[in-house]
Scaffold this motif. Structure first.
Motif, mmCIF file in Angstrom:
data_model
loop_
_atom_site.group_PDB
_atom_site.id
_atom_site.type_symbol
_atom_site.label_atom_id
_atom_site.label_comp_id
_atom_site.label_asym_id
_atom_site.label_seq_id
_atom_site.Cartn_x
_atom_site.Cartn_y
_atom_site.Cartn_z
ATOM 1 N N LYS A 50 -27.291 47.459 -38.572
ATOM 2 C CA LYS A 50 -28.239 48.539 -38.281
ATOM 3 C C LYS A 50 -27.940 49.188 -36.942
ATOM 4 O O LYS A 50 -28.043 50.399 -36.790
ATOM 5 N N ALA A 51 -27.564 48.378 -35.957
ATOM 6 C CA ALA A 51 -27.237 48.925 -34.640
ATOM 7 C C ALA A 51 -26.008 49.829 -34.724
ATOM 8 O O ALA A 51 -25.950 50.870 -34.070
ATOM 9 N N LYS A 52 -25.030 49.455 -35.545
ATOM 10 C CA LYS A 52 -23.839 50.295 -35.706
ATOM 11 C C LYS A 52 -24.179 51.601 -36.402
ATOM 12 O O LYS A 52 -23.636 52.645 -36.073
ATOM 13 N N GLN A 53 -25.085 51.551 -37.387
ATOM 14 C CA GLN A 53 -25.482 52.768 -38.089
ATOM 15 C C GLN A 53 -26.187 53.726 -37.155
ATOM 16 O O GLN A 53 -25.987 54.927 -37.226
ATOM 17 N N PRO A 58 -25.082 61.245 -35.332
ATOM 18 C CA PRO A 58 -25.112 62.148 -34.180
ATOM 19 C C PRO A 58 -26.549 62.569 -33.882
ATOM 20 O O PRO A 58 -27.403 62.627 -34.756
ATOM 21 N N ALA A 59 -26.783 62.866 -32.635
ATOM 22 C CA ALA A 59 -28.116 63.309 -32.238
ATOM 23 C C ALA A 59 -28.375 64.687 -32.828
ATOM 24 O O ALA A 59 -27.489 65.548 -32.852
#
Length: 128
Positions: A50-53, A58-59
């Motif tokens: 989840k952290a990698k996703q 992109p913001a």
């Protein structure tokens, strides 16, 4: 038979002492960390993915209601989107493009609408 002064016992290992290893073993390593913090645990792998996703996304940029920007590419799709009144911020036109009726119509629609920036983009350099 001579009497031995040695003690006969069924224990294995050193009889003298442990050098403090047993005492340190009894002290423990503190409380068990949560599952997300334990390396190799299923919940830890899920939390890492989840952290990698989150890092890959992109913001959101732009000034839209939802905060996302989309791009329409191609002469006909751009003209159709402009005809239908799809909100647009910038129209990119390739340098040295063949000036046909669709390109002229897109430029005319942008000029009539107003508030749309016109940018000239360099042609991609394809190396073969």
């Amino acid at each position: 038979m001579a009497a031995n002064n040695r003690r006969m016992s069924g224990k294995k290992g050193a009889q003298v002492g442990s050098g403090g290893q047993r005492r340190r073993g009894l002290e423990g390593k503190g409380p068990t960390p949560p599952a997300e913090a334990r390396k190799g645990h299923k919940k830890n792998r899920i939390a890492n993915s989840k952290a990698k996703q989150v890092q890959r996304r992109p913001a959101p940029r732009g000034r839209g209601g939802k905060g996302t920007s989309e791009m329409v590419v191609g002469r006909n799709p751009v003209v159709e989107a402009l005809r239908e009144g799809v909100p647009a911020v910038t129209l990119y036109v390739q340098q040295f493009i063949d000036n046909d009726e669709r390109v002229r119509e897109a430029l005319q629609l942008v000029a009539e609408r107003g508030g749309v920036h016109l940018m000239e983009a360099p042609a991609p350099s394809w190396t073969a």
